[in-house]
Design a protein around this motif. Sequence first.
Motif, PDB file in Angstrom:
ATOM      1  N   THR A  24     -22.107 -28.399 -14.368  1.00  0.00           N
ATOM      2  CA  THR A  24     -21.425 -27.170 -14.772  1.00  0.00           C
ATOM      3  C   THR A  24     -20.279 -27.466 -15.733  1.00  0.00           C
ATOM      4  O   THR A  24     -19.957 -26.647 -16.595  1.00  0.00           O
ATOM      5  N   ALA A  25     -19.660 -28.650 -15.604  1.00  0.00           N
ATOM      6  CA  ALA A  25     -18.581 -29.022 -16.516  1.00  0.00           C
ATOM      7  C   ALA A  25     -19.098 -29.178 -17.946  1.00  0.00           C
ATOM      8  O   ALA A  25     -18.338 -29.026 -18.913  1.00  0.00           O
ATOM      9  N   LEU A  26     -20.387 -29.473 -18.086  1.00  0.00           N
ATOM     10  CA  LEU A  26     -20.974 -29.668 -19.418  1.00  0.00           C
ATOM     11  C   LEU A  26     -21.449 -28.371 -20.059  1.00  0.00           C
ATOM     12  O   LEU A  26     -21.779 -28.351 -21.249  1.00  0.00           O
ATOM     13  N   GLY A  36     -33.342 -27.155  -6.739  1.00  0.00           N
ATOM     14  CA  GLY A  36     -32.306 -28.012  -7.315  1.00  0.00           C
ATOM     15  C   GLY A  36     -31.814 -27.563  -8.670  1.00  0.00           C
ATOM     16  O   GLY A  36     -31.485 -28.392  -9.527  1.00  0.00           O
ATOM     17  N   PHE A  37     -31.721 -26.262  -8.891  1.00  0.00           N
ATOM     18  CA  PHE A  37     -31.237 -25.739 -10.165  1.00  0.00           C
ATOM     19  C   PHE A  37     -29.767 -25.350 -10.073  1.00  0.00           C
ATOM     20  O   PHE A  37     -29.161 -25.357  -9.002  1.00  0.00           O
ATOM     21  N   LEU A  38     -29.205 -24.963 -11.224  1.00  0.00           N
ATOM     22  CA  LEU A  38     -27.860 -24.407 -11.242  1.00  0.00           C
ATOM     23  C   LEU A  38     -27.935 -22.938 -10.855  1.00  0.00           C
ATOM     24  O   LEU A  38     -28.858 -22.239 -11.265  1.00  0.00           O
ATOM     25  N   PRO A  39     -26.975 -22.436 -10.115  1.00  0.00           N
ATOM     26  CA  PRO A  39     -26.993 -21.019  -9.741  1.00  0.00           C
ATOM     27  C   PRO A  39     -26.816 -20.118 -10.964  1.00  0.00           C
ATOM     28  O   PRO A  39     -25.940 -20.366 -11.795  1.00  0.00           O
ATOM     29  N   VAL A  40     -27.636 -19.087 -11.063  1.00  0.00           N
ATOM     30  CA  VAL A  40     -27.456 -18.080 -12.117  1.00  0.00           C
ATOM     31  C   VAL A  40     -26.755 -16.857 -11.537  1.00  0.00           C
ATOM     32  O   VAL A  40     -26.302 -15.980 -12.265  1.00  0.00           O
ATOM     33  N   ASN A  41     -26.691 -16.797 -10.214  1.00  0.00           N
ATOM     34  CA  ASN A  41     -26.101 -15.679  -9.493  1.00  0.00           C
ATOM     35  C   ASN A  41     -24.674 -16.055  -9.078  1.00  0.00           C
ATOM     36  O   ASN A  41     -24.444 -17.103  -8.488  1.00  0.00           O
ATOM     37  N   MET A  70     -21.004 -20.093  -3.006  1.00  0.00           N
ATOM     38  CA  MET A  70     -21.306 -20.627  -1.674  1.00  0.00           C
ATOM     39  C   MET A  70     -20.947 -22.114  -1.609  1.00  0.00           C
ATOM     40  O   MET A  70     -21.124 -22.845  -2.581  1.00  0.00           O
ATOM     41  N   PRO A  71     -20.434 -22.580  -0.470  1.00  0.00           N
ATOM     42  CA  PRO A  71     -19.959 -23.964  -0.347  1.00  0.00           C
ATOM     43  C   PRO A  71     -20.986 -25.013  -0.761  1.00  0.00           C
ATOM     44  O   PRO A  71     -20.628 -26.018  -1.385  1.00  0.00           O
ATOM     45  N   GLU A  72     -22.257 -24.794  -0.407  1.00  0.00           N
ATOM     46  CA  GLU A  72     -23.259 -25.817  -0.725  1.00  0.00           C
ATOM     47  C   GLU A  72     -23.455 -26.004  -2.224  1.00  0.00           C
ATOM     48  O   GLU A  72     -23.988 -27.028  -2.663  1.00  0.00           O
ATOM     49  N   PHE A  73     -23.013 -25.040  -3.005  1.00  0.00           N
ATOM     50  CA  PHE A  73     -23.074 -25.174  -4.458  1.00  0.00           C
ATOM     51  C   PHE A  73     -21.696 -25.486  -5.032  1.00  0.00           C
ATOM     52  O   PHE A  73     -21.546 -26.406  -5.840  1.00  0.00           O
ATOM     53  N   ALA A  74     -20.693 -24.729  -4.623  1.00  0.00           N
ATOM     54  CA  ALA A  74     -19.345 -24.890  -5.171  1.00  0.00           C
ATOM     55  C   ALA A  74     -18.753 -26.261  -4.849  1.00  0.00           C
ATOM     56  O   ALA A  74     -17.940 -26.782  -5.618  1.00  0.00           O
TER      57      ALA A  74
END
Length: 411
Positions: free
Chosen positions: A358-360, A334-339, A345-349
């Motif tokens: 990510t907005a913060l 459950g982290f933010l992607p670093v890659n 990928m849709p499941e993150f984007a």
Amino acid sequence: MMRKHWFKAAATLAALLSATALSQAQTLRVTVAEYSSKTGPYFEKAATEFEAANPGVDVQIEVVPWDVLLQKLTTDISGGANADLSIIGTRWLIDFVDQGIAAPLDEYMTDEFKARFFPVFLEPSVLEGKTYGLPIAASARAMYYNKDLFEQAGVETVPDTWEELAEAAKKISALGDDIAGFGMQGKEIETDVYFYYAFWAYGGDLVEEDGTSGLDTEAGYQAAALYKSLIDEGATQPGVTSYNREDVQNLFKQGKVGMMITAPFLSSQIKEEAPDLNYGVAAIPAGPGGERGTYGVTDSIIMFENSENKELAWSFLDMIFTTEWRKEFTSGEGFLPVNKEVAAMPEFAENEDLKEFTALLPEARFAPVIPGWEEIAEITSNAVQTIYLGDAEPKEALDAAAEEINGILGQ
């Protein structure tokens, strides 16, 4: 008889060959911080795949809880018994580099490898132009809120300022039945960070331009007074100093907390443990001047300078930082992607919760990269605990803490 002797000789030869293979086998030791029940299985799976691709290699994974990781590493390092690789809090890195413990990784890194990462997450591990760690985990902080409790308490909009949060928290706490308007952390790791959210909103800086602590400033006094008033007015759960981050998160998952501030991984926990919880994620409230700040965090995996298997260790790192392995780890924990490829990928984007975090990121504050930061964080935590307990006034406690911190800062 000859057949018997032949079998005996063959057995002896097999034993010798086996012993030779064992003596030539390489052992790669990896110490990992335990993020969840998924951490160990993930790294064991990676170890198995790496061993299959590298016959004769034995990868040993040691999973260590976060609250004892630094002490364990310190003990292992002092005894020369440390692993080849280890996850660390990136805020510890400067001390590891100053002591010659962490090995630079630049000679192994190609431009293609570096391009896998978002610079904002890789840069905290770059000291004096050399890269000493890779971002194994990254997160920011945002405010979670319980939509059902908001509706029951008549809170119509998500608080955008700390003043609005205080009013909403009082209304939610008035619902009774062990409901807390604002869940506050008061012990263990990141107790200081929970204080910084309001401190930054009031315009505070952890280290001033002159190199001194920023705790003994109006921003510090106002933030501490705000938190103490929330406690005194019953807007938080009782006994704040007996609750660590996980305790408060558990209260939120149980539907007993109206608002709390934490990391993206709570979203993953809610989906698995409390799928019916009606919640939302929003920005951390702003202060009177409109300032707000989130805490940006990276954890790094480092290679030890005394490792005798550096090439092998790098090969393991190269594998777990490929897109598929990064996807599995990031989604599981459950982290933010670093890659970059994982982030697309849709499941993150398309994840609405992650979008809030990510907005913060442009407003994210990271722990200062200075020697002795862990000690400074502990001093701050102790000071705010004293305030929360009512054993000292905000100015008294923060002035004393700042004086002690200035001694560490050399001011």
